[in-house]
Design a protein around this motif. Structure first.
Motif, PDB file in Angstrom:
ATOM      1  N   ALA A 122       0.966  -1.373  -0.079  1.00 45.71           N
ATOM      2  CA  ALA A 122      -0.034   0.043   0.032  1.00 45.71           C
ATOM      3  C   ALA A 122       0.872   1.240   0.109  1.00 45.71           C
ATOM      4  O   ALA A 122       0.445   2.278  -0.632  1.00 45.71           O
ATOM      5  N   ARG A 123       2.244   1.324   0.681  1.00 44.80           N
ATOM      6  CA  ARG A 123       2.883   2.471   0.461  1.00 44.80           C
ATOM      7  C   ARG A 123       3.847   2.361  -0.708  1.00 44.80           C
ATOM      8  O   ARG A 123       4.215   3.553  -1.107  1.00 44.80           O
ATOM      9  N   HIS A 124       4.194   1.287  -1.307  1.00 46.07           N
ATOM     10  CA  HIS A 124       5.439   1.290  -2.204  1.00 46.07           C
ATOM     11  C   HIS A 124       5.230   0.591  -3.429  1.00 46.07           C
ATOM     12  O   HIS A 124       5.876   0.923  -4.716  1.00 46.07           O
ATOM     13  N   ALA A 125       3.869   0.037  -3.499  1.00 54.54           N
ATOM     14  CA  ALA A 125       3.883  -0.791  -4.768  1.00 54.54           C
ATOM     15  C   ALA A 125       3.764   0.129  -6.171  1.00 54.54           C
ATOM     16  O   ALA A 125       2.858   1.205  -6.196  1.00 54.54           O
ATOM     17  N   PRO A 126       4.417  -0.058  -7.157  1.00 53.45           N
ATOM     18  CA  PRO A 126       4.352   0.450  -8.502  1.00 53.45           C
ATOM     19  C   PRO A 126       2.908   0.163  -9.127  1.00 53.45           C
ATOM     20  O   PRO A 126       2.620  -0.797  -8.882  1.00 53.45           O
ATOM     21  N   ALA A 131      -1.061  -3.430 -11.433  1.00 53.33           N
ATOM     22  CA  ALA A 131      -1.759  -3.655 -12.549  1.00 53.33           C
ATOM     23  C   ALA A 131      -1.810  -5.388 -12.931  1.00 53.33           C
ATOM     24  O   ALA A 131      -2.744  -5.819 -13.333  1.00 53.33           O
ATOM     25  N   VAL A 132      -0.550  -5.862 -12.823  1.00 48.86           N
ATOM     26  CA  VAL A 132      -0.463  -7.400 -12.977  1.00 48.86           C
ATOM     27  C   VAL A 132      -1.378  -7.969 -11.871  1.00 48.86           C
ATOM     28  O   VAL A 132      -2.134  -8.874 -12.454  1.00 48.86           O
ATOM     29  N   ALA A 133      -1.391  -7.593 -10.651  1.00 51.95           N
ATOM     30  CA  ALA A 133      -2.317  -8.138  -9.764  1.00 51.95           C
ATOM     31  C   ALA A 133      -3.862  -8.086 -10.172  1.00 51.95           C
ATOM     32  O   ALA A 133      -4.586  -8.908  -9.838  1.00 51.95           O
ATOM     33  N   GLY A 134      -4.319  -6.864 -10.924  1.00 51.85           N
ATOM     34  CA  GLY A 134      -5.506  -6.687 -11.413  1.00 51.85           C
ATOM     35  C   GLY A 134      -5.860  -7.771 -12.568  1.00 51.85           C
ATOM     36  O   GLY A 134      -6.897  -8.264 -12.562  1.00 51.85           O
ATOM     37  N   GLU A 135      -4.857  -7.970 -13.249  1.00 55.44           N
ATOM     38  CA  GLU A 135      -5.136  -9.004 -14.457  1.00 55.44           C
ATOM     39  C   GLU A 135      -5.312 -10.264 -13.781  1.00 55.44           C
ATOM     40  O   GLU A 135      -6.156 -11.160 -14.205  1.00 55.44           O
ATOM     41  N   ILE A 136      -4.496 -10.734 -12.861  1.00 56.83           N
ATOM     42  CA  ILE A 136      -4.848 -12.001 -12.155  1.00 56.83           C
ATOM     43  C   ILE A 136      -6.028 -11.998 -11.505  1.00 56.83           C
ATOM     44  O   ILE A 136      -6.659 -13.126 -11.706  1.00 56.83           O
ATOM     45  N   LEU A 137      -6.395 -10.857 -10.816  1.00 56.86           N
ATOM     46  CA  LEU A 137      -7.773 -11.106 -10.367  1.00 56.86           C
ATOM     47  C   LEU A 137      -8.949 -11.336 -11.072  1.00 56.86           C
ATOM     48  O   LEU A 137      -9.828 -11.940 -11.105  1.00 56.86           O
ATOM     49  N   ASP A 138      -8.812 -10.541 -12.586  1.00 53.85           N
ATOM     50  CA  ASP A 138      -9.617 -10.914 -13.678  1.00 53.85           C
ATOM     51  C   ASP A 138      -9.559 -12.301 -13.950  1.00 53.85           C
ATOM     52  O   ASP A 138     -10.671 -12.855 -14.360  1.00 53.85           O
ATOM     53  N   GLY A 139      -8.510 -12.950 -14.048  1.00 57.29           N
ATOM     54  CA  GLY A 139      -8.496 -14.292 -14.434  1.00 57.29           C
ATOM     55  C   GLY A 139      -9.215 -15.189 -13.181  1.00 57.29           C
ATOM     56  O   GLY A 139     -10.025 -16.157 -13.575  1.00 57.29           O
ATOM     57  N   SER A 164       5.338  -6.860  -5.020  1.00 55.57           N
ATOM     58  CA  SER A 164       5.103  -5.450  -5.183  1.00 55.57           C
ATOM     59  C   SER A 164       5.415  -4.491  -3.868  1.00 55.57           C
ATOM     60  O   SER A 164       5.542  -3.294  -3.941  1.00 55.57           O
ATOM     61  N   SER A 165       5.727  -5.332  -2.895  1.00 56.42           N
ATOM     62  CA  SER A 165       5.854  -4.731  -1.627  1.00 56.42           C
ATOM     63  C   SER A 165       7.382  -4.067  -1.433  1.00 56.42           C
ATOM     64  O   SER A 165       7.663  -3.070  -0.725  1.00 56.42           O
ATOM     65  N   GLY A 166       7.984  -4.416  -2.537  1.00 59.35           N
ATOM     66  CA  GLY A 166       9.562  -4.194  -2.501  1.00 59.35           C
ATOM     67  C   GLY A 166      10.669  -4.948  -1.590  1.00 59.35           C
ATOM     68  O   GLY A 166      11.655  -4.628  -1.750  1.00 59.35           O
ATOM     69  N   ASN A 167      10.206  -5.702  -0.988  1.00 61.92           N
ATOM     70  CA  ASN A 167      11.070  -6.842  -0.219  1.00 61.92           C
ATOM     71  C   ASN A 167      11.181  -7.921  -1.038  1.00 61.92           C
ATOM     72  O   ASN A 167      10.324  -8.958  -0.911  1.00 61.92           O
ATOM     73  N   LEU A 212      -7.901  -1.701  -1.431  1.00 60.09           N
ATOM     74  CA  LEU A 212      -7.462  -0.926  -0.301  1.00 60.09           C
ATOM     75  C   LEU A 212      -5.561  -0.542  -0.506  1.00 60.09           C
ATOM     76  O   LEU A 212      -5.393   0.419  -0.160  1.00 60.09           O
ATOM     77  N   VAL A 213      -4.825  -1.543  -1.294  1.00 60.45           N
ATOM     78  CA  VAL A 213      -3.748  -1.271  -1.544  1.00 60.45           C
ATOM     79  C   VAL A 213      -3.657  -0.387  -2.686  1.00 60.45           C
ATOM     80  O   VAL A 213      -2.776   0.761  -2.325  1.00 60.45           O
ATOM     81  N   ARG A 214      -4.471  -0.047  -3.365  1.00 59.21           N
ATOM     82  CA  ARG A 214      -4.318   0.969  -4.456  1.00 59.21           C
ATOM     83  C   ARG A 214      -4.540   2.470  -4.017  1.00 59.21           C
ATOM     84  O   ARG A 214      -4.203   3.390  -4.186  1.00 59.21           O
ATOM     85  N   GLU A 215      -5.350   2.306  -2.790  1.00 57.91           N
ATOM     86  CA  GLU A 215      -6.058   3.713  -1.949  1.00 57.91           C
ATOM     87  C   GLU A 215      -4.889   3.806  -1.078  1.00 57.91           C
ATOM     88  O   GLU A 215      -4.828   4.858  -0.503  1.00 57.91           O
ATOM     89  N   GLY A 216      -3.865   3.087  -0.915  1.00 55.78           N
ATOM     90  CA  GLY A 216      -2.803   3.217   0.081  1.00 55.78           C
ATOM     91  C   GLY A 216      -3.175   3.116   1.579  1.00 55.78           C
ATOM     92  O   GLY A 216      -2.403   3.627   2.615  1.00 55.78           O
ATOM     93  N   ASP A 217      -4.228   2.441   1.814  1.00 55.23           N
ATOM     94  CA  ASP A 217      -4.869   2.068   3.086  1.00 55.23           C
ATOM     95  C   ASP A 217      -3.961   0.965   3.730  1.00 55.23           C
ATOM     96  O   ASP A 217      -4.727  -0.294   3.505  1.00 55.23           O
ATOM     97  N   GLY A 218      -2.840   0.968   4.093  1.00 53.86           N
ATOM     98  CA  GLY A 218      -2.103  -0.307   4.516  1.00 53.86           C
ATOM     99  C   GLY A 218      -2.564  -0.886   5.454  1.00 53.86           C
ATOM    100  O   GLY A 218      -2.506  -2.281   5.649  1.00 53.86           O
ATOM    101  N   GLU A 219      -3.230  -0.232   6.644  1.00 59.82           N
ATOM    102  CA  GLU A 219      -3.315  -0.824   7.859  1.00 59.82           C
ATOM    103  C   GLU A 219      -4.706  -1.479   7.616  1.00 59.82           C
ATOM    104  O   GLU A 219      -5.053  -2.957   8.105  1.00 59.82           O
TER     105      GLU A 219
END
Length: 243
Positions: A122-126, A131-139, A164-167, A212-219
């Motif tokens: 939610a803080r760091h994902a490019p 977008a890739v996560a969204g395509e997986i969800l579509d599948g 996408s978390s960067g770790n 929630l990740v796209r909105e940046g609401d990590g908690e």
């Protein structure tokens, strides 16, 4: 800085070969992409038999740090690589199967790892990763999808968020832990009394997590990730008591 090979002690020969190669990696003399000398050169340099050398190389291939190419020419021989995800998943699945870890252990590990990865995403994902996560969800939401394909895409969705978390280590561990219970989750999906309703409920949570990740609401994303994991994975724990 070239690798330096010297004879190893003869007891537990293949383990000592592993130690020698590990020393070269930790010293920075062997890096990903480097090739090891041919067996006919490396075995005498280490003072070991070619069979002991091959045993050590097979171990390294199993743990995902080496790939061997048979034949002759520029691509032949063993090359240092970095493929930890599949190797760790395979090893963890075997240890889980042998009873080294309980379902409760795996559940709690997933909760810790995925709370962290969803919050960090939610803080760091490019945007391109999401977008890739969204395509997986579509599948996952494709009409008529069966439990096996759903299970594969479900794993990819969670691992993609971790990536996408960067770790990178969190991503690898998430993939390994999720992979360790893949067969159990598949059996639970196949046993669902109302498969379409089960898939729809899980996907509703997937969609909310991604939003929630796209909105940046990590908690909130971390809290929902825990609810999502405990909700379905938790049924495995409740239904399969461990010794």
């Amino acid at each position: 800085m070239a690798a330096e090979w010297r004879p190893v002690r003869q007891s537990r020969t293949h383990e000592l070969v592993l130690e020698s190669i590990e020393e070269q990696v930790l010293a920075g003399k062997l890096k990903a992409g480097d090739r090891l000398p041919p067996e006919r050169e490396l075995a005498p340099a280490l003072g070991v038999s070619r069979s002991a050398l091959r045993e050590a190389l097979r171990v390294l291939e199993t743990v995902g740090v080496l790939v061997a190419h048979a034949g002759r020419g520029a691509d032949a021989g063993a090359r240092i690589v970095r493929h930890p995800d599949d190797a760790l998943g395979r090893l963890l699945r075997l240890h889980f199967g042998l009873g080294s870890y309980s379902l409760e252990d795996v559940l709690e590990a997933r909760v810790v790892l995925e709370r962290s990865s969803f919050e960090a995403a939610a803080r760091h994902a490019p945007p391109e990763d999401l977008a890739v996560a969204g395509e997986i969800l579509d599948g996952l939401r494709r009409p008529g999808i069966g439990p096996e394909e759903f299970n594969d895409l479900d794993t990819r969705f969670h691992v993609q968020i971790a990536r996408s978390s960067g770790n990178a280590l969190t991503s690898t561990l998430t993939a390994a832990v999720r992979e360790s219970v893949r067969p159990l989750i598949l059996r639970a999906l196949e046993a669902a009394e109302d498969w379409p309703a089960t898939a729809a409920a899980l996907n509703a949570q997937h969609a909310a997590l991604l939003r929630l990740v796209r909105e940046g609401d990590g908690e909130a994303a971390a809290d929902l990730a825990e609810e999502h994991i405990r909700g379905f994975h938790g049924t495995l724990v409740d239904g399969s008591p461990q010794d």
